[in-house]
Design an enzyme around this catalytic site. Structure first.
Site, PDB file in Angstrom:
ATOM      1  N   GLU A 178      -5.039  -0.877  -8.643  1.00 29.48           N
ATOM      2  CA  GLU A 178      -4.082   0.155  -9.075  1.00 29.48           C
ATOM      3  C   GLU A 178      -2.839  -0.561  -9.612  1.00 29.48           C
ATOM      4  O   GLU A 178      -2.295  -1.442  -8.929  1.00 29.48           O
ATOM      5  CB  GLU A 178      -3.656   1.024  -7.888  1.00 29.48           C
ATOM      6  N   ASN A 198      -5.034   5.958  -1.865  1.00 30.11           N
ATOM      7  CA  ASN A 198      -4.697   6.344  -0.491  1.00 30.11           C
ATOM      8  C   ASN A 198      -4.177   7.775  -0.388  1.00 30.11           C
ATOM      9  O   ASN A 198      -4.298   8.412   0.656  1.00 30.11           O
ATOM     10  CB  ASN A 198      -3.697   5.358   0.107  1.00 30.11           C
ATOM     11  N   HIS A 232      -1.878  -3.375  -6.893  1.00 30.29           N
ATOM     12  CA  HIS A 232      -2.500  -2.976  -5.622  1.00 30.29           C
ATOM     13  C   HIS A 232      -4.012  -3.205  -5.622  1.00 30.29           C
ATOM     14  O   HIS A 232      -4.773  -2.407  -6.172  1.00 30.29           O
ATOM     15  CB  HIS A 232      -2.174  -1.496  -5.349  1.00 30.29           C
ATOM     16  N   SER A 243       0.825  -1.210   0.000  1.00 24.68           N
ATOM     17  CA  SER A 243       0.000   0.000   0.000  1.00 24.68           C
ATOM     18  C   SER A 243       0.854   1.253   0.000  1.00 24.68           C
ATOM     19  O   SER A 243       0.351   2.343  -0.247  1.00 24.68           O
ATOM     20  CB  SER A 243      -0.868   0.065   1.264  1.00 24.68           C
TER      21      SER A 243
HETATM   22  N1  LIG Z   1      -5.467  -4.658   4.460  1.00 25.89           N
HETATM   23  C1  LIG Z   1      -5.711  -3.812   3.472  1.00 25.89           C
HETATM   24  O1  LIG Z   1      -6.741  -3.108   3.460  1.00 25.89           O
HETATM   25  C2  LIG Z   1      -4.749  -3.713   2.306  1.00 25.89           C
HETATM   26  C3  LIG Z   1      -5.213  -3.132   1.110  1.00 25.89           C
HETATM   27  C4  LIG Z   1      -4.344  -3.083   0.013  1.00 25.89           C
HETATM   28  C5  LIG Z   1      -3.043  -3.579   0.142  1.00 25.89           C
HETATM   29  N2  LIG Z   1      -2.614  -4.105   1.317  1.00 25.89           N
HETATM   30  C6  LIG Z   1      -1.239  -4.636   1.395  1.00 25.89           C
HETATM   31  O2  LIG Z   1      -1.289  -6.059   1.276  1.00 25.89           O
HETATM   32  C7  LIG Z   1      -0.204  -6.641   2.014  1.00 25.89           C
HETATM   33  C8  LIG Z   1      -0.764  -7.646   3.004  1.00 25.89           C
HETATM   34  O3  LIG Z   1      -1.679  -6.995   3.856  1.00 25.89           O
HETATM   35  P1  LIG Z   1      -2.786  -7.824   4.681  1.00 25.89           P
HETATM   36  O4  LIG Z   1      -3.773  -6.830   5.153  1.00 25.89           O
HETATM   37  O5  LIG Z   1      -3.213  -9.027   3.908  1.00 25.89           O
HETATM   38  O6  LIG Z   1      -1.891  -8.310   5.930  1.00 25.89           O
HETATM   39  P2  LIG Z   1      -2.128  -9.561   6.892  1.00 25.89           P
HETATM   40  O7  LIG Z   1      -1.403  -9.262   8.143  1.00 25.89           O
HETATM   41  O8  LIG Z   1      -3.581  -9.930   6.943  1.00 25.89           O
HETATM   42  O9  LIG Z   1      -1.376 -10.773   6.110  1.00 25.89           O
HETATM   43  C9  LIG Z   1      -0.003 -10.809   5.892  1.00 25.89           C
HETATM   44  C10 LIG Z   1       0.428 -12.270   5.824  1.00 25.89           C
HETATM   45  O10 LIG Z   1       1.793 -12.319   5.410  1.00 25.89           O
HETATM   46  C11 LIG Z   1       2.373 -13.418   6.085  1.00 25.89           C
HETATM   47  N3  LIG Z   1       3.821 -13.317   6.038  1.00 25.89           N
HETATM   48  C12 LIG Z   1       4.661 -12.575   6.798  1.00 25.89           C
HETATM   49  N4  LIG Z   1       5.940 -12.789   6.447  1.00 25.89           N
HETATM   50  C13 LIG Z   1       5.913 -13.695   5.435  1.00 25.89           C
HETATM   51  C14 LIG Z   1       6.927 -14.317   4.652  1.00 25.89           C
HETATM   52  N5  LIG Z   1       8.224 -14.066   4.863  1.00 25.89           N
HETATM   53  N6  LIG Z   1       6.550 -15.211   3.700  1.00 25.89           N
HETATM   54  C15 LIG Z   1       5.241 -15.469   3.493  1.00 25.89           C
HETATM   55  N7  LIG Z   1       4.229 -14.899   4.213  1.00 25.89           N
HETATM   56  C16 LIG Z   1       4.574 -14.027   5.161  1.00 25.89           C
HETATM   57  C17 LIG Z   1       1.796 -13.344   7.479  1.00 25.89           C
HETATM   58  O11 LIG Z   1       1.941 -14.587   8.157  1.00 25.89           O
HETATM   59  C18 LIG Z   1       0.337 -12.980   7.176  1.00 25.89           C
HETATM   60  O12 LIG Z   1      -0.480 -14.134   7.073  1.00 25.89           O
HETATM   61  C19 LIG Z   1       0.554  -5.474   2.648  1.00 25.89           C
HETATM   62  O13 LIG Z   1       1.621  -5.126   1.814  1.00 25.89           O
HETATM   63  C20 LIG Z   1      -0.494  -4.358   2.679  1.00 25.89           C
HETATM   64  O14 LIG Z   1       0.071  -3.075   2.630  1.00 25.89           O
HETATM   65  C21 LIG Z   1      -3.454  -4.216   2.394  1.00 25.89           C
END
Ligand SMILES: NC(=O)c1ccc[n+]([C@@H]2O[C@H](COP(=O)([O-])OP(=O)(O)OC[C@H]3O[C@@H](n4cnc5c(N)ncnc54)[C@H](O)[C@@H]3O)[C@@H](O)[C@H]2O)c1
Length: 291
Positions: free
Chosen positions: A152, A190, A140, A119
């Site tokens: 995006e 964002n 994204h 993000s």
């Molecule tokens: N939550 C949102 O609204 C949103 C929206 C758009 C983008 N994002 C982006 O998406 C990404 C994930 O966000 P999320 O909300 O799903 O987070 P989350 O915490 O729900 O999930 C992240 C996952 O990554 C895993 N992880 C950590 N280290 C790892 C590794 N080395 N290898 C494999 N897996 C690993 C964790 O165990 C976890 O299950 C981030 O970059 C975030 O910025 C999030």
């Protein structure tokens, strides 16, 4: 390049949704996470969500069955080596993302496209640490992935046209709409959304309105489906604060100064829905404003 298989790193909120829509669109999906329980939870959630789509007649039982058959999980990152496209959706920490790419790169085919769902982290900086900055992009998705229409696509400074077009093709096949953004802090959605949420928190902080009057004003006065404070709770107040800090640091303009009240809520651990408390308290039957 003809993309047939997608490797997804991280099976959290975003990773499971990306696996869901990719499998339904006919891609072979390999999903990995460092935590086995995250993989198990993701498969359970995808199953529940697809069953709901069948019940609502959005997809057929056979589409659901074929999609579920296309999803494989693994706890070994390099099992994603044969994928045509990698979408990294692991925890939003730059060191974690660099480590994932470093381990994965030797296993990848030279033509594989590498993308991140970050993000806020610079796509150009992530790309520069790989062997393929020209085949690296920001991909994204919005949360929740199966429902939100937009993706995006963010070009790093080195991203080439073939990579961009291949990723656009994937977004089309997912039946979603892409918007192209240049690689500047927080991209488009964002960059615009977070300052509005931050301003809503300032409006609360300065006593201009209560939680209820601010959310009601924006729902009925600007036709927003959710009020900004309700939306902030949905996104997570820690995430909102992190993105404001990226804007503030990256653009060095005081107009992006995070509201001290937002910081206070995060310090209290009142992170929104996921913590059962934020601008609303979700522990009872109906959400109750906390100010
Ligand atoms: N939550 C949102 O609204 C949103 C929206 C758009 C983008 N994002 C982006 O998406 C990404 C994930 O966000 P999320 O909300 O799903 O987070 P989350 O915490 O729900 O999930 C992240 C996952 O990554 C895993 N992880 C950590 N280290 C790892 C590794 N080395 N290898 C494999 N897996 C690993 C964790 O165990 C976890 O299950 C981030 O970059 C975030 O910025 C999030």
């Amino acid at each position: 390049m003809d993309i047939k298989s997608i490797g997804i790193v991280g099976a959290g909120q975003m990773g499971n949704g990306i696996a869901h829509v990719s499998a339904l669109a006919g891609y072979d999906v390999m999903l990995t996470d460092v935590r086995q329980e995250a993989l198990d939870a993701a498969v359970d959630l995808i199953t529940t969500n697809m069953d709901r789509q069948v019940a609502r007649e959005k997809i057929t039982q056979s589409e659901r069955d074929h999609a579920m058959d296309r999803i494989q999980t693994t706890s070994t990152l390099i099992d994603l080596g044969k994928s045509d496209l990698i979408i990294e959706a692991a925890t939003e920490r730059e060191d974690i993302k660099h480590a994932i790419f470093a381990e994965l790169l030797p296993a990848l085919k030279p033509e594989t496209i590498l993308t991140s769902n970050t993000s806020s982290i610079s796509i150009t900086r992530l790309a520069s640490r790989t062997d393929r900055p020209e085949r690296f992009m920001g991909f994204h998705f919005m949360n929740p992935v199966p429902i939100m229409q937009l993706v995006e696509l963010i070009r790093g400074i080195a991203t080439n046209e073939d990579t961009y077009q291949a990723c656009r093709g994937v977004v089309d096949r997912l039946n979603k709409t892409s918007a192209t953004a240049e690689d500047f802090p927080a991209f488009i959605v964002n960059r615009i959304l977070m300052p509005m949420i931050n301003e809503a928190v300032y409006t609360l902080y300065e006593g201009v309105g209560t939680v209820t009057s601010i959310d009601t004003s924006m729902k009925l006065g600007a036709n927003h489906p959710m009020g900004p404070l309700e939306l902030a709770d949905f996104i997570g107040l820690d995430t909102c604060l992190a993105i404001m800090n990226v804007l503030h640091d990256g653009l060095a303009d005081t107009k992006y100064r995070p509201c001290p009240l937002l910081t206070k809520y995060v310090e209290a651990g009142w992170l929104g829905r996921k913590a059962q408390r934020g601008f609303y308290d979700y522990r009872g039957e109906t959400p109750v404003p906390t100010r």
